[in-house]
Enzyme design. Structure first.
Site, PDB file in Angstrom:
ATOM      1  N   CYS A 106      -2.188   9.776   2.549  1.00 13.07           N
ATOM      2  CA  CYS A 106      -1.613   8.986   1.152  1.00 13.07           C
ATOM      3  C   CYS A 106      -2.641   9.207   0.000  1.00 13.07           C
ATOM      4  O   CYS A 106      -1.957   9.528  -0.919  1.00 13.07           O
ATOM      5  CB  CYS A 106      -1.703   7.527   1.207  1.00 13.07           C
ATOM      6  SG  CYS A 106      -2.868   6.803   2.039  1.00 13.07           S
ATOM      7  N   GLU A 153       0.944  -1.274  -0.045  1.00 12.26           N
ATOM      8  CA  GLU A 153      -0.107   0.055  -0.036  1.00 12.26           C
ATOM      9  C   GLU A 153       0.778   1.271  -0.087  1.00 12.26           C
ATOM     10  O   GLU A 153       1.205   1.552   0.918  1.00 12.26           O
ATOM     11  CB  GLU A 153      -0.795  -0.123   1.296  1.00 12.26           C
ATOM     12  CG  GLU A 153      -1.736  -1.196   1.193  1.00 12.26           C
ATOM     13  CD  GLU A 153      -2.978  -1.114   0.561  1.00 12.26           C
ATOM     14  OE1 GLU A 153      -3.460  -0.031   0.049  1.00 12.26           O
ATOM     15  OE2 GLU A 153      -3.688  -2.059   0.247  1.00 12.26           O
TER      16      GLU A 153
HETATM   17  P1  NAD Z   1       8.020   4.465   4.960  1.00 13.70           P
HETATM   18  O1  NAD Z   1       8.008   3.915   3.684  1.00 13.70           O
HETATM   19  O2  NAD Z   1       9.390   5.264   5.277  1.00 13.70           O
HETATM   20  O3  NAD Z   1       7.988   3.555   6.276  1.00 13.70           O
HETATM   21  C1  NAD Z   1       6.835   2.731   6.412  1.00 13.70           C
HETATM   22  C2  NAD Z   1       7.150   1.644   7.344  1.00 13.70           C
HETATM   23  O4  NAD Z   1       8.189   0.979   7.044  1.00 13.70           O
HETATM   24  C3  NAD Z   1       7.549   2.031   8.837  1.00 13.70           C
HETATM   25  O5  NAD Z   1       7.059   1.164   9.836  1.00 13.70           O
HETATM   26  C4  NAD Z   1       9.136   2.173   8.470  1.00 13.70           C
HETATM   27  O6  NAD Z   1       9.621   1.817  10.110  1.00 13.70           O
HETATM   28  C5  NAD Z   1       9.171   0.859   7.724  1.00 13.70           C
HETATM   29  N1  NAD Z   1      10.561   0.729   6.980  1.00 13.70           N
HETATM   30  C6  NAD Z   1      11.274   2.023   6.724  1.00 13.70           C
HETATM   31  N2  NAD Z   1      12.348   1.676   5.954  1.00 13.70           N
HETATM   32  C7  NAD Z   1      12.300   0.211   6.001  1.00 13.70           C
HETATM   33  C8  NAD Z   1      13.389  -0.693   5.476  1.00 13.70           C
HETATM   34  N3  NAD Z   1      14.413  -0.460   5.005  1.00 13.70           N
HETATM   35  N4  NAD Z   1      12.981  -1.891   5.835  1.00 13.70           N
HETATM   36  C9  NAD Z   1      11.885  -2.292   6.448  1.00 13.70           C
HETATM   37  N5  NAD Z   1      10.840  -1.435   6.935  1.00 13.70           N
HETATM   38  C10 NAD Z   1      11.234  -0.112   6.639  1.00 13.70           C
HETATM   39  O7  NAD Z   1       6.887   5.458   4.899  1.00 13.70           O
HETATM   40  P2  NAD Z   1       6.279   6.605   5.815  1.00 13.70           P
HETATM   41  O8  NAD Z   1       7.344   7.842   5.801  1.00 13.70           O
HETATM   42  O9  NAD Z   1       6.140   6.070   7.379  1.00 13.70           O
HETATM   43  O10 NAD Z   1       5.096   6.999   5.431  1.00 13.70           O
HETATM   44  C11 NAD Z   1       4.769   7.974   4.096  1.00 13.70           C
HETATM   45  C12 NAD Z   1       4.589   7.180   2.916  1.00 13.70           C
HETATM   46  O11 NAD Z   1       3.613   6.015   2.970  1.00 13.70           O
HETATM   47  C13 NAD Z   1       4.142   8.006   1.614  1.00 13.70           C
HETATM   48  O12 NAD Z   1       4.576   7.670   0.838  1.00 13.70           O
HETATM   49  C14 NAD Z   1       2.511   7.942   1.769  1.00 13.70           C
HETATM   50  O13 NAD Z   1       1.905   7.890   0.668  1.00 13.70           O
HETATM   51  C15 NAD Z   1       2.592   6.202   2.224  1.00 13.70           C
HETATM   52  N6  NAD Z   1       1.274   5.860   2.708  1.00 13.70           N
HETATM   53  C16 NAD Z   1       0.323   4.920   1.900  1.00 13.70           C
HETATM   54  C17 NAD Z   1      -0.770   4.431   2.597  1.00 13.70           C
HETATM   55  C18 NAD Z   1      -1.690   3.483   1.773  1.00 13.70           C
HETATM   56  O14 NAD Z   1      -2.749   3.232   2.358  1.00 13.70           O
HETATM   57  N7  NAD Z   1      -1.560   3.313   0.253  1.00 13.70           N
HETATM   58  C19 NAD Z   1      -1.149   5.140   3.795  1.00 13.70           C
HETATM   59  C20 NAD Z   1      -0.404   5.954   4.516  1.00 13.70           C
HETATM   60  C21 NAD Z   1       0.912   6.525   3.912  1.00 13.70           C
END
Ligand code: NAD
Length: 454
Positions: free
Chosen positions: A243, A209
């Site tokens: 998002c 997602e």
């Molecule tokens: P992110 O990708 O930085 O992190 C998401 C999760 O992944 C967190 O729990 C983080 O700790 C973990 N993570 C980060 N790096 C990782 C790695 N190398 N290996 C494993 N896990 C890792 O995202 P964010 O900054 O927390 O959220 C913002 C993003 O999420 C935006 O792009 C937004 O559009 C998207 N988003 C999508 C939805 C959806 O439903 N499609 C909902 C909310 C946010």
């Protein structure tokens, strides 16, 4: 064996004991979860206030209400969803009976982001439990208070051998080198790629997602005041850290001035001195605050743009003269900044959107139903609305998910249950009749016969 590996091993033993499969167990676990959430409601709202300065009303509308909706839907319908489905037979399987069984994958990993930290951790967990899985839940380290509260809440409700809440600061490498039976990830496309790469090691299926730049088209036939009111509502919820928020507006030249004026009026009326309002959400951390400040500084024409560094708040801001080559159009904005780009022909707007990554959401404001249908059929996007924004997330009868760079797979309601269930095809046959032509040797005579029947 590291401590996470031990937890996962314990979950495998638990799952292999078939304890999570009976529907009565799943329903009892969902009820337990709901009871605990309702008891902790004030604490959850308080944590969201600390992390993102969300007002109680906004946090309830955008996090708790959606979680309660998912719980209600799953508890009411699980028995129907989980039924073994009998499907019609084919000549090849005649006279056997044919079925689709839904079975849980096993141990699933749920990774959640910080922007709707409660909803985006718990909604996938509800689906995973409904489908009969064990789960490891890892919340974001950025939403410190909510993530800590979720961890405590899950520890209070479930044994760790069934649902394990990993520490939000768990080392990513350690997290991803484990073997899971399914990974459900919500976050950025950048990290989504890392997740998919790691999942491929064990051929683990994934739902991603993700996010991206979601456009909103405002056509010249649109009700401009309505468009402005709804765009502002959807954009400035959670200070734009959503998002499926409108990332940028594409407006027909003839109605551009009216839209900018109506958006300005909405902002003055509903978000006065937002950067100093307690009920207006803050930017999650210094890094994102600085990034957004940089985007404002890079734009020549700015309406709004007031900032409060101490409170990490940025007031609703319009970029009325934006263009595709501006810095704000090079990445997902994820903040209360709204670029407005003008178009003359709808076709140009369509081609601009098609030339970019497939967005998670797409919105159109128009009174022309044919134009709306044309946009829906010609553009590929996760989901969206005509004459509104965000509402596609609020109905659990709709699948929620992206396409292409904005993700793969979907959930909510039954779609969530299906996501966390393997569809197992089973043909039940008996010994009679036993047609001899299916057995070797396969001569030309048999070919004739087979051609007749198959
Ligand atoms: P992110 O990708 O930085 O992190 C998401 C999760 O992944 C967190 O729990 C983080 O700790 C973990 N993570 C980060 N790096 C990782 C790695 N190398 N290996 C494993 N896990 C890792 O995202 P964010 O900054 O927390 O959220 C913002 C993003 O999420 C935006 O792009 C937004 O559009 C998207 N988003 C999508 C939805 C959806 O439903 N499609 C909902 C909310 C946010």
């Amino acid at each position: 064996m590291g401590s996470l590996a031990k937890r996962i091993a314990a979950q495998r033993v638990y799952f292999d004991g078939d304890r999570t499969k009976p529907l009565a167990f799943r329903l009892a676990m969902l009820e337990r979860l709901e009871t605990q959430i309702r008891e902790q409601e004030n604490a959850i709202l308080a944590a969201l206030r600390l992390d993102l300065s969300k007002s109680r009303a906004e946090a309830y509308m955008t996090e708790l209400a959606l979680v309660y909706g998912e719980l209600r839907e799953a508890r009411q319908n699980l028995r129907i969803w989980a039924r073994t489905e009998r499907v019609r037979g084919s000549l090849a399987s005649f006279p056997a009976k044919n079925y689709v069984y839904r079975e849980p994958y096993g141990v699933v990993l749920i990774l959640a982001p910080w922007n709707y930290p409660f909803y985006l951790s718990i909604a996938p967990l509800i689906a995973a439990i409904a489908a009969g899985n064990c789960a490891v839940v890892k919340c974001s380290a950025e939403s410190v208070h909510t993530s800590a509260l979720i961890r405590k809440l899950l520890q209070a409700v479930f044994p760790a051998s069934y649902v394990y809440a990993a520490a939000p600061d768990t080392d990513h490498a350690e997290l991803l080198c484990q073997r899971y039976d399914y990974i459900f990830f919500t976050g950025s496309p950048r990290v989504g790629k890392i997740i998919m790469r790691a999942a491929s090691e064990h051929l683990t299926p994934v739902t991603l997602e993700l996010g991206g730049k979601s456009p909103c088209i405002v056509d010249e036939s649109a009700d401009i005041k309505l468009a402005a009111r709804r765009i502002a509502w959807g954009k400035f919820l959670n200070a734009g850290q959503t998002c499926i928020a409108v990332d940028y507006v594409l407006v027909q030249r003839r109605v551009k001035a009216a839209l900018v004026q109506a958006l300005g009026a909405e902002i003055s009326r509903r978000y006065p001195k937002a950067e100093r309002q307690e009920s207006y959400p803050k930017i999650i951390n210094r890094r994102h605050y600085a990034r957004l400040a940089g985007l404002i500084a890079a734009e020549k024409e700015v309406i709004g743009g007031a900032m409060n560094e101490r409170a990490a708040k940025i007031a609703p801001t319009l970029f009325p003269e934006a263009a595709f080559d501006h810095p704000c159009m090079q990445e997902e904005i994820f903040g209360p900044l709204l670029p407005i780009i003008v178009y003359d022909e709808l076709e140009t707007a369509i081609q601009e959107i098609k030339a970019r990554e497939k967005p998670l959401a797409c919105y159109v404001f128009t009174r022309d139903k044919r134009k709306a249908e044309a946009l829906i059929s010609r553009l590929s996007f996760g989901g969206g609305c005509v004459n509104d924004v965000l509402l596609q997330i609020g109905n659990h009868r709709l699948p929620f998910g992206g396409v292409g760079n904005s993700g793969m797979g979907a959930y909510h309601g039954r779609y969530g249950f299906e996501t966390f269930s393997h569809k197992k095809a089973v043909v039940k046959n008996t010994g009679f009749p036993d047609f001899p032509f299916r057995y070797a040797p396969f001569g030309e005579g048999k070919l004739k016969l087979l051609k007749k029947f198959l």
